[in-house]
Design a protein around this motif. Structure first.
Motif, PDB file in Angstrom:
ATOM      1  N   SER A  57       0.837  -1.195   0.000  1.00 10.08           N
ATOM      2  CA  SER A  57       0.000   0.000   0.000  1.00 10.08           C
ATOM      3  C   SER A  57       0.874   1.248   0.000  1.00 10.08           C
ATOM      4  CB  SER A  57      -0.895   0.002   1.241  1.00 10.08           C
ATOM      5  OG  SER A  57      -0.108   0.190   2.405  1.00 10.08           O
ATOM      6  N   LYS A  58       0.246   2.387  -0.219  1.00 12.43           N
ATOM      7  CA  LYS A  58       0.985   3.656  -0.241  1.00 12.43           C
ATOM      8  C   LYS A  58       1.590   3.961   1.129  1.00 12.43           C
ATOM      9  CE  LYS A  58       0.286   4.618  -4.488  1.00 12.43           C
ATOM     10  NZ  LYS A  58       1.366   4.488  -5.434  1.00 12.43           N
ATOM     11  N   LEU A  59       0.927   3.581   2.202  1.00  9.60           N
ATOM     12  CA  LEU A  59       1.456   3.817   3.545  1.00  9.60           C
ATOM     13  C   LEU A  59       2.715   2.992   3.784  1.00  9.60           C
ATOM     14  CD1 LEU A  59       1.198   5.115   6.332  1.00  9.60           C
ATOM     15  CD2 LEU A  59      -0.231   3.171   6.998  1.00  9.60           C
ATOM     16  N   VAL A  60       2.701   1.743   3.351  1.00  8.06           N
ATOM     17  CA  VAL A  60       3.887   0.891   3.499  1.00  8.06           C
ATOM     18  C   VAL A  60       5.033   1.443   2.653  1.00  8.06           C
ATOM     19  CG1 VAL A  60       4.810  -1.424   3.069  1.00  8.06           C
ATOM     20  CG2 VAL A  60       2.538  -1.155   4.075  1.00  8.06           C
ATOM     21  N   GLU A  61       4.725   1.904   1.453  1.00  7.03           N
ATOM     22  CA  GLU A  61       5.758   2.529   0.616  1.00  7.03           C
ATOM     23  C   GLU A  61       6.366   3.736   1.311  1.00  7.03           C
ATOM     24  OE1 GLU A  61       5.364   3.553  -3.559  1.00  7.03           O
ATOM     25  OE2 GLU A  61       3.727   2.101  -3.673  1.00  7.03           O
ATOM     26  N   LEU A  62       5.527   4.586   1.856  1.00  8.97           N
ATOM     27  CA  LEU A  62       6.003   5.778   2.552  1.00  8.97           C
ATOM     28  C   LEU A  62       6.896   5.400   3.725  1.00  8.97           C
ATOM     29  CD1 LEU A  62       5.911   8.873   2.989  1.00  8.97           C
ATOM     30  CD2 LEU A  62       3.950   8.452   4.480  1.00  8.97           C
ATOM     31  N   LEU A  63       6.455   4.462   4.531  1.00 10.01           N
ATOM     32  CA  LEU A  63       7.254   4.041   5.683  1.00 10.01           C
ATOM     33  C   LEU A  63       8.575   3.423   5.247  1.00 10.01           C
ATOM     34  CD1 LEU A  63       4.497   2.521   7.974  1.00 10.01           C
ATOM     35  CD2 LEU A  63       5.725   4.672   8.291  1.00 10.01           C
ATOM     36  N   PHE A  64       8.550   2.627   4.187  1.00 11.47           N
ATOM     37  CA  PHE A  64       9.783   2.019   3.682  1.00 11.47           C
ATOM     38  C   PHE A  64      10.790   3.081   3.284  1.00 11.47           C
ATOM     39  CE2 PHE A  64      12.411   0.609   0.147  1.00 11.47           C
ATOM     40  CZ  PHE A  64      13.005  -0.518   0.682  1.00 11.47           C
ATOM     41  N   TYR A  65      10.328   4.069   2.516  1.00 15.99           N
ATOM     42  CA  TYR A  65      11.258   5.091   2.036  1.00 15.99           C
ATOM     43  C   TYR A  65      11.727   6.024   3.155  1.00 15.99           C
ATOM     44  CZ  TYR A  65      10.676   3.592  -2.747  1.00 15.99           C
ATOM     45  OH  TYR A  65      10.686   2.850  -3.903  1.00 15.99           O
ATOM     46  N   VAL A  66      10.903   6.262   4.141  1.00 14.02           N
ATOM     47  CA  VAL A  66      11.338   7.072   5.291  1.00 14.02           C
ATOM     48  C   VAL A  66      12.422   6.329   6.067  1.00 14.02           C
ATOM     49  CG1 VAL A  66      10.618   7.971   7.537  1.00 14.02           C
ATOM     50  CG2 VAL A  66       9.227   8.429   5.521  1.00 14.02           C
ATOM     51  N   VAL A  67      12.166   5.062   6.365  1.00 12.83           N
ATOM     52  CA  VAL A  67      13.156   4.269   7.108  1.00 12.83           C
ATOM     53  C   VAL A  67      14.431   4.086   6.289  1.00 12.83           C
ATOM     54  CG1 VAL A  67      13.627   1.977   8.072  1.00 12.83           C
ATOM     55  CG2 VAL A  67      11.451   3.104   8.537  1.00 12.83           C
ATOM     56  N   ALA A  68      14.284   3.742   5.022  1.00 13.27           N
ATOM     57  CA  ALA A  68      15.459   3.535   4.168  1.00 13.27           C
ATOM     58  C   ALA A  68      16.230   4.838   3.969  1.00 13.27           C
ATOM     59  CB  ALA A  68      15.031   2.973   2.817  1.00 13.27           C
ATOM     60  N   GLY A  69      15.527   5.944   3.895  1.00 14.76           N
ATOM     61  CA  GLY A  69      16.185   7.230   3.703  1.00 14.76           C
ATOM     62  C   GLY A  69      16.966   7.694   4.913  1.00 14.76           C
ATOM     63  N   LEU A  70      16.567   7.246   6.086  1.00 12.39           N
ATOM     64  CA  LEU A  70      17.261   7.651   7.312  1.00 12.39           C
ATOM     65  C   LEU A  70      18.245   6.597   7.820  1.00 12.39           C
ATOM     66  CD1 LEU A  70      14.263   9.248   9.237  1.00 12.39           C
ATOM     67  CD2 LEU A  70      16.122  10.435   8.049  1.00 12.39           C
ATOM     68  N   ALA A  71      18.111   5.361   7.391  1.00 13.56           N
ATOM     69  CA  ALA A  71      18.912   4.262   7.944  1.00 13.56           C
ATOM     70  C   ALA A  71      20.393   4.367   7.605  1.00 13.56           C
ATOM     71  CB  ALA A  71      18.357   2.917   7.468  1.00 13.56           C
ATOM     72  N   TRP A  72      20.746   5.007   6.512  1.00 12.78           N
ATOM     73  CA  TRP A  72      22.155   5.116   6.143  1.00 12.78           C
ATOM     74  C   TRP A  72      22.929   5.999   7.111  1.00 12.78           C
ATOM     75  CZ3 TRP A  72      24.657   9.653   4.948  1.00 12.78           C
ATOM     76  CH2 TRP A  72      23.844  10.769   4.774  1.00 12.78           C
ATOM     77  N   VAL A  73      22.227   6.809   7.885  1.00  6.86           N
ATOM     78  CA  VAL A  73      22.883   7.726   8.821  1.00  6.86           C
ATOM     79  C   VAL A  73      23.610   6.953   9.924  1.00  6.86           C
ATOM     80  CG1 VAL A  73      22.448   9.548  10.511  1.00  6.86           C
ATOM     81  CG2 VAL A  73      21.234   9.554   8.323  1.00  6.86           C
ATOM     82  N   ILE A  74      23.102   5.808  10.321  1.00  2.25           N
ATOM     83  CA  ILE A  74      23.706   5.036  11.407  1.00  2.25           C
ATOM     84  C   ILE A  74      25.095   4.528  11.026  1.00  2.25           C
ATOM     85  CG2 ILE A  74      23.453   2.974  12.845  1.00  2.25           C
ATOM     86  CD1 ILE A  74      20.383   3.518  12.659  1.00  2.25           C
ATOM     87  N   PRO A  75      25.257   3.827   9.896  1.00  3.70           N
ATOM     88  CA  PRO A  75      26.626   3.415   9.547  1.00  3.70           C
ATOM     89  C   PRO A  75      27.528   4.601   9.198  1.00  3.70           C
ATOM     90  CG  PRO A  75      25.084   2.677   7.866  1.00  3.70           C
ATOM     91  CD  PRO A  75      24.278   3.236   8.979  1.00  3.70           C
ATOM     92  N   ALA A  76      26.976   5.631   8.569  1.00  4.74           N
ATOM     93  CA  ALA A  76      27.795   6.804   8.246  1.00  4.74           C
ATOM     94  C   ALA A  76      28.280   7.481   9.525  1.00  4.74           C
ATOM     95  CB  ALA A  76      27.000   7.789   7.390  1.00  4.74           C
ATOM     96  N   GLY A  77      27.413   7.561  10.523  1.00  3.61           N
ATOM     97  CA  GLY A  77      27.823   8.140  11.808  1.00  3.61           C
ATOM     98  C   GLY A  77      28.917   7.330  12.472  1.00  3.61           C
TER      99      GLY A  77
END
Length: 68
Positions: A37-57
């Motif tokens: 669904s569109k909500l799952v897509e939104l949540l996926f992209y929000v999480v995926a868009g922010l998740a790279w910050v942890i290894p980069a940090g």
């Protein structure tokens, strides 16, 4: 390890992260999102868009540790 070498290695690792991480996320999105669904897509992209910050940090913290 000298600070300059640590910074150089960290820069290479960050570059690889920025190049490889989106490819992994795109591969996951193609497998997971076509029926979602569109909500799952939104949540996926929000999480995926922010998740790279942890290894980069972690890489940045490792790079700066030598300069203290």
């Amino acid at each position: 390890m000298p600070a300059r070498l640590r910074s150089f290695i960290g820069a290479i690792l960050l570059t690889l992260l920025v190049l490889i991480y989106p490819l992994i996320v795109m591969g996951l999105a193609v497998r997971i999102l076509p029926e979602a669904s569109k909500l799952v897509e939104l949540l996926f992209y929000v999480v995926a868009g922010l998740a790279w910050v942890i290894p980069a940090g972690g890489i940045i913290k490792w790079m700066v540790r030598a300069k203290r």
